[in-house]
Design an enzyme around this catalytic site. Structure first.
Site, PDB file in Angstrom:
ATOM      1  N   HIS A   1       0.834  -1.201   0.000  1.00  0.00           N
ATOM      2  CA  HIS A   1       0.000   0.000   0.000  1.00  0.00           C
ATOM      3  C   HIS A   1       0.871   1.254   0.000  1.00  0.00           C
ATOM      4  O   HIS A   1       2.084   1.201   0.179  1.00  0.00           O
ATOM      5  CB  HIS A   1      -0.935  -0.011   1.202  1.00  0.00           C
ATOM      6  CG  HIS A   1      -2.022  -1.044   1.096  1.00  0.00           C
ATOM      7  ND1 HIS A   1      -3.020  -1.163   2.028  1.00  0.00           N
ATOM      8  CD2 HIS A   1      -2.268  -1.990   0.152  1.00  0.00           C
ATOM      9  CE1 HIS A   1      -3.838  -2.143   1.674  1.00  0.00           C
ATOM     10  NE2 HIS A   1      -3.400  -2.663   0.540  1.00  0.00           N
TER      11      HIS A   1
ATOM     12  N   GLU B   1       1.238   3.778   2.069  1.00  0.00           N
ATOM     13  CA  GLU B   1       1.968   4.123   3.286  1.00  0.00           C
ATOM     14  C   GLU B   1       3.273   3.330   3.399  1.00  0.00           C
ATOM     15  O   GLU B   1       4.310   3.871   3.781  1.00  0.00           O
ATOM     16  CB  GLU B   1       1.094   3.857   4.521  1.00  0.00           C
ATOM     17  CG  GLU B   1      -0.187   4.689   4.550  1.00  0.00           C
ATOM     18  CD  GLU B   1      -1.370   3.977   3.927  1.00  0.00           C
ATOM     19  OE1 GLU B   1      -2.486   4.146   4.446  1.00  0.00           O
ATOM     20  OE2 GLU B   1      -1.178   3.246   2.925  1.00  0.00           O
TER      21      GLU B   1
ATOM     22  N   CYS C   1      -5.466   1.335   6.320  1.00  0.00           N
ATOM     23  CA  CYS C   1      -6.247   0.126   6.596  1.00  0.00           C
ATOM     24  C   CYS C   1      -5.889  -0.449   7.962  1.00  0.00           C
ATOM     25  O   CYS C   1      -4.781  -0.269   8.465  1.00  0.00           O
ATOM     26  CB  CYS C   1      -6.032  -0.913   5.504  1.00  0.00           C
ATOM     27  SG  CYS C   1      -4.329  -1.508   5.359  1.00  0.00           S
TER      28      CYS C   1
ATOM     29  N   ALA D   1     -21.637   9.056 -28.206  1.00  0.00           N
ATOM     30  CA  ALA D   1     -21.120  10.016 -29.183  1.00  0.00           C
ATOM     31  C   ALA D   1     -22.221  10.244 -30.214  1.00  0.00           C
ATOM     32  O   ALA D   1     -22.648   9.305 -30.888  1.00  0.00           O
ATOM     33  CB  ALA D   1     -19.853   9.488 -29.850  1.00  0.00           C
TER      34      ALA D   1
ATOM     35  N   SER E   1     -21.291   4.437 -38.239  1.00  0.00           N
ATOM     36  CA  SER E   1     -21.067   5.525 -37.276  1.00  0.00           C
ATOM     37  C   SER E   1     -19.654   6.090 -37.349  1.00  0.00           C
ATOM     38  O   SER E   1     -19.246   6.837 -36.460  1.00  0.00           O
ATOM     39  CB  SER E   1     -21.331   5.010 -35.846  1.00  0.00           C
ATOM     40  OG  SER E   1     -20.431   3.970 -35.512  1.00  0.00           O
TER      41      SER E   1
ATOM     42  N   THR F   1     -24.538  -4.225 -31.288  1.00  0.00           N
ATOM     43  CA  THR F   1     -23.250  -3.584 -31.549  1.00  0.00           C
ATOM     44  C   THR F   1     -22.200  -4.619 -31.900  1.00  0.00           C
ATOM     45  O   THR F   1     -21.374  -4.413 -32.796  1.00  0.00           O
ATOM     46  CB  THR F   1     -22.800  -2.767 -30.321  1.00  0.00           C
ATOM     47  OG1 THR F   1     -23.764  -1.750 -30.055  1.00  0.00           O
ATOM     48  CG2 THR F   1     -21.435  -2.125 -30.556  1.00  0.00           C
TER      49      THR F   1
ATOM     50  N   GLY G   1     -25.189   0.712 -28.318  1.00  0.00           N
ATOM     51  CA  GLY G   1     -26.150   1.459 -29.105  1.00  0.00           C
ATOM     52  C   GLY G   1     -27.314   1.907 -28.237  1.00  0.00           C
ATOM     53  O   GLY G   1     -27.301   1.739 -27.004  1.00  0.00           O
TER      54      GLY G   1
END
Length: 382
Positions: free
Chosen positions: A60, A62, A87, A166, A180, A208, A318
């Site tokens: 971690h 720390e 933690c 988009a 597209s 899709t 889609g």
């Protein structure tokens, strides 16, 4: 939990900003763990060590910061700045709060408490029980924003869902024939690849998958390859699709209500077996869900993904899947590119939410607009 009763200094804010910037380096590599940065500052205000959580399962922040301190004597009356509560439990690594409490430090400044029920203030209390001053809440909003995926997943056990759209100025995502390419600008498409690298998974629908036959890989930038999720209720997608035949097939998951796709586990009778993700010889991995109104149960699917420690999902679908997720309230964030183009017809970005009156309109609780190449990018939270 008692918070800081006196104002934080400009020096405190300076070091915490640096710690937040450090934490960002782990994005895309530590999930389902949180992003964490840590800086240790001596009694005279000099930096002694800095670190961040670099990889899931590794040390971690720390501990990484402490490992960079040359002389333990320098830690006398030092201050530790950390973006998330240390933690207090044994997991893949020992408790960071315990390691800090055994050192001659004077103070720990924490941006925010850890919402993980296994920590939830226990790390802070462990430090205070050992005579260390702990101040909480410095740049808390920024820290929470940085860890929105982790916070959502740890508190709900479900992935944070972002819907990417988009569209043209008049609301179309594709021509009538499904084409597209390209509505959005090059800069917008690069941004999408950046997002792919930081989300745990990318989700599309079966239409899709059939029309675009995408790979959903990270290109144009360097970054981690996300998992790929296809919502394929009936389980009828052909096996020749790219998603089922490239080097990332082991990271590809089909959500289906078709038990026949479960292979050897298809005859399982216990709920526990149905909850497991079963590998299929040719089609990646199968996530079994029930059928809901003729389609795969999306609510249950997200719950299953959360159980698999998928903490964040980016939806690149889609209008059908996007609309279904919105109607069921399963989207947490929308990021929508609006291109300065008119199509006049074709595939709509949203197919209809069943709203008939203005008082039923769907509001966003936080919004932001920014330019992206020639496009405008809208960000909103639901």
């Amino acid at each position: 939990m008692t918070r800081n009763s006196t104002p934080f200094s400009k020096e405190d804010e300076k070091w915490m900003k640096k710690a937040l910037k450090l934490a960002e380096k782990g994005r895309g590599y530590v999930s389902p763990n949180p992003l964490v940065g840590c800086i240790i500052v001596s009694a005279d205000g000099s930096p002694l060590g800095k670190g961040y959580h670099e990889r899931y399962g590794k040390a971690h922040a720390e501990i990484n910061a402490l490992n960079r301190v040359r002389n333990e004597h320098d830690l006398i009356d030092a201050t530790v700045y950390v973006t998330l509560e240390p933690c207090s439990h044994y997991g893949k690594t020992p408790p960071c709060a315990l390691a800090l409490s055994e050192l001659p430090i004077k103070r720990v400044v924490v941006a925010m408490e850890d919402p993980n029920p296994r920590v939830a203030g226990r790390g802070i209390q462990m430090l205070r029980n050992n005579g260390i001053q702990v101040d909480i809440g410095l740049l808390e909003e920024e820290a929470a924003q940085q860890n929105e995926f982790f916070i959502h997943h740890i508190t709900t056990r479900r992935p944070f869902v972002m819907l990417k759209i988009a569209q043209t100025l008049d609301g179309y995502t594709a021509a009538q024939d499904g084409d597209s390419q390209w509505i959005s600008s090059k800069e917008s498409r690069t941004r999408v690849h950046q997002w792919r690298s930081i989300y745990d998974a990318v989700m599309i629908g079966r239409t899709t998958a059939l029309l675009d036959n995408p790979r959903l890989t990270v290109r144009h930038i360097e970054g981690r390859q996300p998992a790929r999720i296809i919502v394929d209720g009936p389980g009828e997608l052909p096996e020749h699709l790219n998603l089922f035949n490239d080097q990332y097939v082991d990271k590809t998951y089909r959500i289906t209500y078709n038990r026949a796709l479960q292979g050897p586990a298809g005859d399982a009778t216990t709920e526990e077996m149905l909850r497991l993700m079963q590998p299929h010889a040719y089609q990646g991995n199968i996530v079994q869900v029930s059928r809901h109104e003729g389609h795969a149960d999306l609510d249950l699917a997200l719950a299953r993904l959360g159980e698999l420690d998928i903490a964040s999902v980016m939806v690149e679908s889609g209008g059908t899947l996007a609309t279904a997720l919105l109607k069921q309230g399963l989207v947490d964030k929308v990021q929508l590119f609006i291109a300065p183009k008119l199509l006049g017809g074709g595939k709509r970005s949203i197919l209809g939410l069943g709203i008939e009156r203005m008082n039923e309109i769907v509001p966003f609780r936080k919004t932001h607009w920014e330019p992206c190449g020639e496009d405008m990018l809208f960000t909103g939270y639901l």
